[in-house]
Design a protein around this motif. Sequence first.
Motif, PDB file in Angstrom:
ATOM      1  N   GLY A 155      63.838  60.658  46.907  1.00  0.00           N
ATOM      2  CA  GLY A 155      63.400  60.611  48.299  1.00  0.00           C
ATOM      3  C   GLY A 155      63.504  59.216  48.902  1.00  0.00           C
TER       4      GLY A 155
ATOM      5  N   GLU B  11      67.129  58.264  49.705  1.00  0.00           N
ATOM      6  CA  GLU B  11      67.643  58.883  50.931  1.00  0.00           C
ATOM      7  C   GLU B  11      67.144  58.141  52.168  1.00  0.00           C
ATOM      8  OE1 GLU B  11      67.230  63.005  53.493  1.00  0.00           O
ATOM      9  OE2 GLU B  11      67.095  63.126  51.306  1.00  0.00           O
TER      10      GLU B  11
ATOM     11  N   PRO C 164      63.583  68.323  47.967  1.00  0.00           N
ATOM     12  CA  PRO C 164      62.153  68.067  48.209  1.00  0.00           C
ATOM     13  C   PRO C 164      61.370  67.792  46.929  1.00  0.00           C
ATOM     14  CG  PRO C 164      62.919  69.919  49.525  1.00  0.00           C
ATOM     15  CD  PRO C 164      64.033  69.579  48.592  1.00  0.00           C
TER      16      PRO C 164
END
Length: 233
Positions: free
Chosen positions: A215, A218, A210
């Motif tokens: 991010g 992904e 996180p």
Amino acid sequence: MGEVRSTGRLAATLGSLGLVAGALLIAGSRHWLPTGLPSPPAQDAGEVRAAPHVAVYDMRPGQPARRIAEDIIAPPPLDASGIERIEPRRPLGELGLASPPKTPMPQDWGETLLYRPVAVSSSMFEAMGRKVVISGTADVGPDRTCAFGDAVWPCGQRARAAFNAWMRGRALKCLLPPDADRFAIAAPCTLGKQDVGAWLVANGWAMASPSGIYGKAESVAREARMGIFGPPQ
């Protein structure tokens, strides 16, 4: 007889006046000036003086220059006590602002080459007595299984095998503290010029943490159904 005597006396008188005038011109170095004009000052021999009607200025080095129309050309006097310093104008856009300094790494951290790495899981490896987790990634354990449609397959083992196959025993360069061999540590690593974490997440063999920077990688892997997000491999 009277005319002869008068003429003789007039000639004698004129002769005397001529002798006097010649004596005055020859004997003295002074000039005969009209009545009422001042005599010029005496000067030494060889000295040259400018005519009285010509203005003379001293142009020798170090002498002040002649000032002309000082109240028009020269800047007026400025009282420094009346000057007020104000804050500078803000930049017109954010591009003009200086970027904040990057958070420096501790002084004792340094790049270390780790030879013959072996993957323990999808984003953890061991090399030269050290255990390193690739920072910015969420590990997929070797015992994890994934479902795709009706199929369930051991995606954790497959992810570890993919990591090993990609490294092929080549040395990884990681930013580590000097005592990293005492415990497992998360660190950024590269294989040549390639970011290890970016490769793992972009190919679907690890997930982005996180607080990491992977991010977007992904999201691309999920949409493309790559690695653990796709069918059994």
